[in-house]
Design a protein around this motif. Sequence first.
Motif, PDB file in Angstrom:
ATOM      1  N   PRO A  43       0.636  -1.435   0.080  1.00 45.57           N
ATOM      2  CA  PRO A  43      -0.002   0.158  -0.061  1.00 45.57           C
ATOM      3  C   PRO A  43       0.520   1.240   0.027  1.00 45.57           C
ATOM      4  O   PRO A  43       0.853   2.365  -0.451  1.00 45.57           O
ATOM      5  CB  PRO A  43      -0.885  -0.172   1.204  1.00 45.57           C
ATOM      6  N   ILE A  44       2.452   1.258   0.548  1.00 45.52           N
ATOM      7  CA  ILE A  44       2.900   2.599   0.743  1.00 45.52           C
ATOM      8  C   ILE A  44       3.164   3.255  -0.609  1.00 45.52           C
ATOM      9  O   ILE A  44       4.009   3.735  -1.264  1.00 45.52           O
ATOM     10  CB  ILE A  44       3.834   2.045   1.877  1.00 45.52           C
ATOM     11  N   ARG A  45       3.836   1.470  -0.983  1.00 49.76           N
ATOM     12  CA  ARG A  45       4.216   1.682  -2.674  1.00 49.76           C
ATOM     13  C   ARG A  45       2.433   2.392  -3.501  1.00 49.76           C
ATOM     14  O   ARG A  45       3.816   2.752  -4.598  1.00 49.76           O
ATOM     15  CB  ARG A  45       4.644  -0.043  -3.818  1.00 49.76           C
ATOM     16  N   ARG A  46       2.280   1.903  -3.593  1.00 51.48           N
ATOM     17  CA  ARG A  46       1.226   2.764  -4.496  1.00 51.48           C
ATOM     18  C   ARG A  46       0.389   3.713  -4.216  1.00 51.48           C
ATOM     19  O   ARG A  46       0.085   4.877  -4.684  1.00 51.48           O
ATOM     20  CB  ARG A  46      -0.533   1.689  -4.257  1.00 51.48           C
ATOM     21  N   ARG A  47       0.484   3.929  -3.277  1.00 48.80           N
ATOM     22  CA  ARG A  47      -0.519   5.186  -2.572  1.00 48.80           C
ATOM     23  C   ARG A  47       1.061   6.430  -1.698  1.00 48.80           C
ATOM     24  O   ARG A  47       0.054   7.742  -1.377  1.00 48.80           O
ATOM     25  CB  ARG A  47      -1.311   5.069  -1.319  1.00 48.80           C
TER      26      ARG A  47
END
Length: 133
Positions: A60-64
């Motif tokens: 999620p951190i990589r995406r958002r």
Amino acid sequence: MRCKIACRAMGSLDFVFDAFADGQRFRVLCIVDDCTREALATVVDRSLSGARMTRELENPIRRRGQPDMIVSDNGTEMTSHAVLRCCKDTGVGWQYIARGKPMQNAFVESFNAMLRNERLNEHTLGNLAEEDY
């Protein structure tokens, strides 16, 4: 606009517990964006350590993008050395809610209630392979 910037910078996480048809327990790690109230990840397994939990936060951190703050309860996994090391290495703040006060983590608790009502209470899973969250 000011609210969006402040909200976008926070995420929440928590666990939901249940059991398979054979009685073996499993847990679901729920990661929620506090601004959009979107579930960023649901991870189902029999055991989820603090180290695994921090690895599951990577997608999620990589995406958002990296949040400024993550809110959680004081569970064993949330207070583990892996979480403390992750916070130190990434600069992400981690805020613990007061014991016995789930309303301080309202967004993820609301998501957990919907997950329980709409999925877990309606379906009995036989094993992890049937997991579809």
